[in-house]
Design an enzyme around this catalytic site. Sequence first.
Site, short mmCIF file in Angstrom:
data_model
loop_
_atom_site.label_atom_id
_atom_site.label_comp_id
_atom_site.label_asym_id
_atom_site.label_seq_id
_atom_site.Cartn_x
_atom_site.Cartn_y
_atom_site.Cartn_z
CG ASP A 171 78.31 14.39 55.76
OD1 ASP A 171 77.62 15.13 54.65
OD2 ASP A 171 77.57 14.74 57.02
CG ASP A 215 76.43 15.80 50.83
OD1 ASP A 215 75.49 14.76 50.83
OD2 ASP A 215 75.34 16.52 51.24
CD GLU A 216 76.04 11.00 53.55
OE1 GLU A 216 76.22 10.96 54.68
OE2 GLU A 216 74.78 11.48 53.55
#
Length: 366
Positions: free
Chosen positions: A14, A108-109
């Site tokens: 993350d 983003d993860e």
Amino acid sequence: MDFDFPLRKIIHVDMDAFYASVEQHDDPELKGKPIAVGGGSKRGVVSAASYEARKYGVRSAMAGSIARRNCPDLIFVKPRFDRYKEVSQQIRSIFFEYTDLVEPLSLDEAYLDVTENKKGNPSATLIAKEIRQKILEKTGLTASAGISINKFIAKVASDYNKPNGQKTVNPEEVIDFLENLDIRKFYGVGKVTAEKMYRLGIFTGKDLKGKSLEFLNQHFGKSGGHYYNVVRGVHLSSVKPHRIPKSVGAERTFFENLSSEIFMLEKLENIANELERRLQKSKIAGKTVTLKIKYSDFTLQTRSKTLPYFIASKDLILETAKELLYQSTLENSVRLLGISLANLNTEKEKEQPTKESVLVQLKFDF
């Protein structure tokens, strides 16, 4: 502790305050300052906040006006989604150096299954450390990671040592970790569910584990079985490299609040047009139409209807959305409308694990 189901080596990576961190990296003058990506216009909503801004209570999905009130020195930055996608692709290229089993959740993860990996490294903990270091070297950004036997625990663990940290929950630590976990830390337990659990005397994983399956089904419906399993370390969802969306939607936030259903019909038609375009692009149809209404006081309401057939055309979507709009009287003036389509024709029945697969036991060091 031995588990009667397959153990995997799962990493959840993350990025730390991703959008805001990209902006601070690209513009050194923003480093160390409270910034918000988006939210600068009169009716704007914050897309992301830097850690400096979060200290003042600024959060994503917060109205820009509230964010500015919380932090008078807040700097609003216009989003650059093309840039975020570019950086995200750089990060994913690093993931694929280690495994092809990569399941992105957003820009983003992502989850990575490194049970078997391209580096032949038996330690998921060391792999996570390497990945975070490579991300830093390639993008100048920091990432946090969680490592454990399944996706649920890895996701929870990745939030433990943020920012720029990681946490490993080894197989023998899983039960203690879950029992001592604050119920608010359980991934998927939001504010409303947490408050309901509090009223039922559930404050920790141990409290949750003490409730029977019947009790949890009674109070939480379909989610009851999920809560019953995850607190026992059971979460059999595999890392899916090609995630199939469960719904497709479009929404609009309005410059001025709308106070009459009549004024909303034109807006709904525009939203239905956009939704039809997205459905055609993905060659998707669905049966369940959901109308999302956010009022001027930021309370949220959803109304849904499931049809007996798949639809993808603007006219049928709009007809159902109108029906849902007039279903009951509006509670307040409206600042946002959205339409989504679920129960898609891309969904397949979940495969049940075979007895043979459940009995597979993998032994390894994390």
